[in-house]
Design an enzyme around this catalytic site. Structure first.
Site, short mmCIF file in Angstrom:
data_model
loop_
_atom_site.label_atom_id
_atom_site.label_comp_id
_atom_site.label_asym_id
_atom_site.label_seq_id
_atom_site.Cartn_x
_atom_site.Cartn_y
_atom_site.Cartn_z
CG HIS A 184 -2.12 0.82 0.99
ND1 HIS A 184 -2.08 2.23 1.07
CD2 HIS A 184 -3.40 0.57 0.84
CE1 HIS A 184 -3.23 2.71 0.80
NE2 HIS A 184 -4.09 1.64 0.66
CG ASP A 239 -8.56 -5.00 -1.83
OD1 ASP A 239 -9.81 -4.87 -1.66
OD2 ASP A 239 -7.88 -4.31 -2.54
N1 CMC Z 1 3.82 -7.72 -4.24
C1 CMC Z 1 5.20 -7.50 -4.37
N2 CMC Z 1 5.93 -6.27 -4.65
C2 CMC Z 1 5.10 -5.37 -4.40
C3 CMC Z 1 3.86 -5.25 -4.12
C4 CMC Z 1 3.12 -6.61 -3.99
N3 CMC Z 1 1.70 -6.45 -4.04
N4 CMC Z 1 3.40 -3.81 -3.93
C5 CMC Z 1 4.63 -3.16 -4.20
N5 CMC Z 1 5.70 -3.98 -4.22
C6 CMC Z 1 7.25 -3.52 -4.51
C7 CMC Z 1 7.09 -3.23 -5.88
O1 CMC Z 1 7.56 -4.09 -6.63
C8 CMC Z 1 8.39 -1.94 -5.78
O2 CMC Z 1 9.62 -2.60 -5.60
P1 CMC Z 1 10.81 -2.11 -6.21
O3 CMC Z 1 11.01 -0.82 -5.55
O4 CMC Z 1 11.80 -3.33 -5.77
O5 CMC Z 1 10.76 -2.25 -7.73
C9 CMC Z 1 7.96 -1.26 -4.47
O6 CMC Z 1 7.35 -2.46 -3.67
C10 CMC Z 1 7.16 -0.27 -4.71
O7 CMC Z 1 6.08 -0.49 -5.45
P2 CMC Z 1 5.05 0.44 -6.06
O8 CMC Z 1 4.25 -0.12 -7.19
O9 CMC Z 1 5.67 1.45 -6.74
O10 CMC Z 1 4.15 1.13 -4.89
P3 CMC Z 1 2.89 1.70 -5.08
O11 CMC Z 1 2.84 2.64 -3.80
O12 CMC Z 1 2.86 2.69 -6.46
O13 CMC Z 1 1.80 0.79 -5.14
C11 CMC Z 1 0.05 -0.62 -4.88
C12 CMC Z 1 0.77 0.39 -4.24
C13 CMC Z 1 -1.27 -0.93 -3.95
C14 CMC Z 1 -0.77 -0.40 -6.01
C15 CMC Z 1 0.96 -1.95 -4.85
O14 CMC Z 1 1.22 -2.17 -3.71
C16 CMC Z 1 0.27 -3.05 -5.72
O15 CMC Z 1 0.08 -3.17 -6.60
N6 CMC Z 1 -0.31 -4.14 -4.84
C17 CMC Z 1 -1.20 -5.03 -5.34
C18 CMC Z 1 -2.49 -4.69 -5.57
C19 CMC Z 1 -3.42 -4.48 -4.64
O16 CMC Z 1 -3.21 -5.22 -3.64
N7 CMC Z 1 -4.16 -3.38 -4.57
C20 CMC Z 1 -5.12 -2.93 -3.56
C21 CMC Z 1 -4.52 -1.58 -2.77
S1 CMC Z 1 -5.42 -1.59 -1.25
C22 CMC Z 1 -7.16 -1.01 -1.68
C23 CMC Z 1 -7.22 -0.09 -2.62
O17 CMC Z 1 -6.42 1.00 -2.53
O18 CMC Z 1 -8.08 -0.21 -3.66
#
Ligand code: CMC
Length: 389
Positions: free
Chosen positions: A272, A326
């Site tokens: 998150h 989620d």
């Molecule tokens: N699994 C594995 N690695 C992850 C994940 C994950 N779920 N989430 C983030 N990371 C890693 C990502 O690969 C990156 O690593 P590196 O720096 O080595 O490249 C680092 O953490 C930062 O990731 P990001 O995608 O830049 O982080 P963000 O803040 O842009 O994304 C997120 C937040 C929620 C979109 C992301 O964590 C994600 O895609 N999670 C899976 C989808 C999910 O569960 N979404 C529901 C979110 S909560 C409900 C809502 O808000 O709707």
């Protein structure tokens, strides 16, 4: 050719570009606060733990939208108003019958929410009665429309809401045609509270951008529904169950996760932008899931989910990646007998409260959103005639 404007102010140095606007304040808000290091979430200063323990979804919606807890009389009047507006026009139901039954319910909801604007087209954003009317209608009708599409796509006629049932119980009744067990209704209501608001997430930002143009509130909610539908936002709760099913058994968790991490795959229901610890909503939802399993029987996918959480804590915990809202919500909804592609529409029903709170707040101090960009395209190109390309 540049426009000649001798009186234009001198250019100012733009702030640094932050992809996804990470850490960039885009508004001021008094609605919701997140402490992502402590794992704390408050609505108008009240913790979600207290709200789940003591409040109802409609009371929480009132709090979010009007800023204070209602008195007993105010709450009763608000509940009655919402109850009175639960029915949707036969024209909207007939329109939904023309939707493809294989279409995603989030698309059906986005279209239906936008359609409300056709029926209530007299926009009067400076009239407090109009604001109350729109709030009540949207809260009341969104849940009816989600339930109606569920029955319509099965080839049935939607059933009318039941005036004697509170909000959550009535939704489950309209969906399943059976009055729910009181524990199921209470837990579903708690889920709605937990999903009602979460500061400036993507769909709420979308709602505020749309609101800032002074369009009608139905367009505000419709744009937010479209934004919530994506798998990185509300759509992740569907994907969590698919992921657990793909893993299949607890002994496959470690190799599956190692491979997923090696392939840089995002683990659904984890991570998150705001939380670096386990999402407080996931903590509560996990307890609610356990209550449901105690009452209605165990779900083996839960054991798998817990194993995944433990193994992921070792592998992803050091990066601050833990279960989000989620991760356990899908298991709760599955136990309640709700089809997987309705998980995100249910998120939308709850989040309508937050979107409306932000709509109202945006109107209170409105300035249209119009950020800048850093242009990275070509410049000064010579025109190439069609026959020379
Ligand atoms: N699994 C594995 N690695 C992850 C994940 C994950 N779920 N989430 C983030 N990371 C890693 C990502 O690969 C990156 O690593 P590196 O720096 O080595 O490249 C680092 O953490 C930062 O990731 P990001 O995608 O830049 O982080 P963000 O803040 O842009 O994304 C997120 C937040 C929620 C979109 C992301 O964590 C994600 O895609 N999670 C899976 C989808 C999910 O569960 N979404 C529901 C979110 S909560 C409900 C809502 O808000 O709707």
């Amino acid at each position: 050719m540049a426009v000649d404007s001798p009186t234009a102010p001198a250019p100012v140095e733009p702030p640094p570009f932050r992809p996804g606007l990470e850490g960039v304040p885009a508004t001021q808000s008094a609605i919701c606060d997140i402490d992502g290091l402590q794992g704390l979430l408050t609505y108008r200063g009240y913790t979600v733990d207290d709200l789940v323990a003591h409040s109802s979804f409609l009371e929480t919606a009132y709090l979010l939208i009007w800023g204070e807890l209602p008195t007993a009389a105010e709450l009763q009047a608000f509940e009655q108003e919402v109850q009175m507006h639960r029915r949707v026009s036969f024209r909207i139901r007939d329109m939904m019958k023309c939707f493809p039954s294989a279409g995603h319910p989030m698309d059906a909801l986005q279209a239906s929410a936008a359609t409300l604007g056709l029926f209530y087209s007299h926009r009067a954003l400076d009239n407090p009665e109009y604001i109350v009317g729109a709030v009540v209608r949207l809260l009341a009708k969104i849940s009816t429309m989600v339930a109606a599409f569920q029955l319509i796509r099965k080839g049935q006629d939607p059933i009318q809401p039941r005036d004697d049932l509170p909000y959550a119980a009535n939704f489950l009744y309209m969906l399943t045609e059976r009055e729910p067990h009181p524990l199921a209704a209470r837990i579903f209501d708690a889920c709605l509270i937990l999903h009602a608001e979460h500061s400036l997430n993507a769909s709420t930002f979308s709602a505020r951008v749309t609101a800032s143009t002074l369009t009608d509130p139905y367009a505000v909610v419709a744009s937010a529904v479209g934004t919530l539908a994506g798998p990185l936002h509300g759509g992740a709760n569907e994907d969590v169950l698919a992921m657990l099913a793909e893993i299949g058994s607890a002994d496959r968790v470690e190799p599956w996760l190692d491979q997923a991490i090696a392939q840089k795959q995002k683990i659904m229901g984890f991570g998150h932008r705001e939380y670096k610890v386990k999402d407080p909503r996931a903590v509560i939802l996990q307890k609610l899931a356990e209550q449901l399993f105690d009452q209605f029987g165990h779900d083996p996918l839960y054991d798998l989910a817990r194993k995944l959480e433990d193994v992921a804590a070792e592998r992803l915990g050091p990066k601050g990646i833990y279960p989000n809202v989620d991760f356990y919500s899908g298991l709760v909804y599955r136990k309640l007998g709700i089809p997987e592609d309705l998980f995100t529409p249910i998120f939308a029903i709850a989040r309508t409260a937050g979107w409306l709170a932000h709509w109202k707040e945006q109107l209170g101090a409105n300035r249209i959103y119009r950020p800048s960009q850093i242009y990275t395209g070509a410049a000064n190109r010579d025109w190439i005639p069609l026959q020379a390309r």
